[in-house]
Structures are given as C-alpha cells and as structure tokens.
Motif scaffolding. Sequence first.
Motif, PDB file in Angstrom:
ATOM      1  N   SER A  64       0.836  -1.209   0.000  1.00 39.82           N
ATOM      2  CA  SER A  64       0.000   0.000   0.000  1.00 39.82           C
ATOM      3  C   SER A  64       0.868   1.257   0.000  1.00 39.82           C
ATOM      4  CB  SER A  64      -0.922   0.009   1.217  1.00 39.82           C
ATOM      5  OG  SER A  64      -0.177   0.218   2.394  1.00 39.82           O
ATOM      6  N   THR A  65       0.284   2.317  -0.509  1.00 36.36           N
ATOM      7  CA  THR A  65       0.991   3.597  -0.569  1.00 36.36           C
ATOM      8  C   THR A  65       1.320   4.110   0.828  1.00 36.36           C
ATOM      9  OG1 THR A  65      -0.218   4.095  -2.590  1.00 36.36           O
ATOM     10  CG2 THR A  65       0.912   5.915  -1.534  1.00 36.36           C
ATOM     11  N   ALA A  66       0.421   3.907   1.775  1.00 32.53           N
ATOM     12  CA  ALA A  66       0.667   4.357   3.153  1.00 32.53           C
ATOM     13  C   ALA A  66       1.862   3.618   3.759  1.00 32.53           C
ATOM     14  CB  ALA A  66      -0.572   4.142   4.001  1.00 32.53           C
ATOM     15  N   ALA A  67       1.954   2.326   3.503  1.00 33.29           N
ATOM     16  CA  ALA A  67       3.098   1.555   4.019  1.00 33.29           C
ATOM     17  C   ALA A  67       4.391   2.005   3.350  1.00 33.29           C
ATOM     18  CB  ALA A  67       2.866   0.064   3.793  1.00 33.29           C
ATOM     19  N   ALA A  68       4.342   2.305   2.065  1.00 29.34           N
ATOM     20  CA  ALA A  68       5.538   2.775   1.355  1.00 29.34           C
ATOM     21  C   ALA A  68       5.987   4.139   1.872  1.00 29.34           C
ATOM     22  CB  ALA A  68       5.257   2.833  -0.144  1.00 29.34           C
ATOM     23  N   ILE A  69       5.008   5.011   2.149  1.00 26.39           N
ATOM     24  CA  ILE A  69       5.349   6.335   2.693  1.00 26.39           C
ATOM     25  C   ILE A  69       5.942   6.201   4.088  1.00 26.39           C
ATOM     26  CG2 ILE A  69       4.342   8.506   3.522  1.00 26.39           C
ATOM     27  CD1 ILE A  69       2.430   8.359   1.121  1.00 26.39           C
ATOM     28  N   SER A  70       5.387   5.326   4.909  1.00 25.50           N
ATOM     29  CA  SER A  70       5.948   5.145   6.255  1.00 25.50           C
ATOM     30  C   SER A  70       7.343   4.525   6.177  1.00 25.50           C
ATOM     31  CB  SER A  70       5.017   4.303   7.125  1.00 25.50           C
ATOM     32  OG  SER A  70       4.892   2.998   6.608  1.00 25.50           O
ATOM     33  N   ALA A  71       7.576   3.649   5.214  1.00 19.16           N
ATOM     34  CA  ALA A  71       8.924   3.103   5.024  1.00 19.16           C
ATOM     35  C   ALA A  71       9.891   4.207   4.604  1.00 19.16           C
ATOM     36  CB  ALA A  71       8.899   1.991   3.978  1.00 19.16           C
ATOM     37  N   ALA A  72       9.430   5.096   3.734  1.00 20.64           N
ATOM     38  CA  ALA A  72      10.275   6.215   3.304  1.00 20.64           C
ATOM     39  C   ALA A  72      10.608   7.132   4.473  1.00 20.64           C
ATOM     40  CB  ALA A  72       9.574   6.997   2.199  1.00 20.64           C
ATOM     41  N   LEU A  73       9.622   7.401   5.317  1.00 19.42           N
ATOM     42  CA  LEU A  73       9.872   8.254   6.490  1.00 19.42           C
ATOM     43  C   LEU A  73      10.851   7.589   7.465  1.00 19.42           C
ATOM     44  CD1 LEU A  73       6.276   9.647   7.151  1.00 19.42           C
ATOM     45  CD2 LEU A  73       8.253  10.847   6.168  1.00 19.42           C
ATOM     46  N   GLY A  74      10.688   6.298   7.659  1.00 17.76           N
ATOM     47  CA  GLY A  74      11.613   5.580   8.530  1.00 17.76           C
ATOM     48  C   GLY A  74      13.027   5.577   7.981  1.00 17.76           C
ATOM     49  N   LEU A  75      13.156   5.329   6.677  1.00 21.57           N
ATOM     50  CA  LEU A  75      14.486   5.365   6.062  1.00 21.57           C
ATOM     51  C   LEU A  75      15.101   6.760   6.129  1.00 21.57           C
ATOM     52  CD1 LEU A  75      13.898   3.159   2.903  1.00 21.57           C
ATOM     53  CD2 LEU A  75      15.410   2.644   4.827  1.00 21.57           C
TER      54      LEU A  75
END
Length: 105
Positions: free
Chosen positions: A40-51
């Motif tokens: 999901s886009t939300a999971a990808a965005i949260s992964a980007a924020l974590g990275l």
Amino acid sequence: MSAPRIARKHPEPDRASDVVRWAAFCCVLVPLVLVWYGISTAAAISAALGLTAVTSACRALLRQSERGAAQLRAEERTPLGGRHSGTGTGAHRGGRHTGESAPVD
C-alpha cells in the motif's frame, strides 16, 4: 629522455557524502519498489519516512565522527611545549604549597 613527473596531491574523496547520497537515493527508490510490488501507498510512505529518519541520524553521526577525527589530527600536528602543554600531574603548577607538617584545609 622524458620530463620528471610531478607528484600531484589529489584531494581525498568525501566518502561520507557519497554514503549519504546513496542513502537518500534509497529513500526514494525503496518506496517506489514497494508500491510496484503491491504494498500500500501508506506503508511505502511510512517506510520512506523511517528510512529518512535513519539516514538523517547516520548523517549526523558521520559528521560528528569526521569532526572528531579532524580534531585529533589537528592535535597531533601541534608542537609540544606550548603554553598549555600539560606539564604533568601538578608539576610546575601554581597554587598553594604547604610544608609537610602543615595541615591542609
């Protein structure tokens, strides 16, 4: 007969900046790959924020390490015997000198 070669001193590459650039690239690439594979886009965005958070923390630690290493190199180059050369433990230091039999407050 050929002319003698002059040794040119090349500046050392800034490896910390290279690492940070690659990490920033990965902060963009990983979410795109995750979305491509169906996350999901939300999971990808949260992964980007974590990275991004991890990359920022690592960058700060790298810069601090570079400053510490530069300071150590600068201290190694300074000649000994200056004003603050560290004469040892109490030797030649000012202060109150008492005799052996005098009590110390």
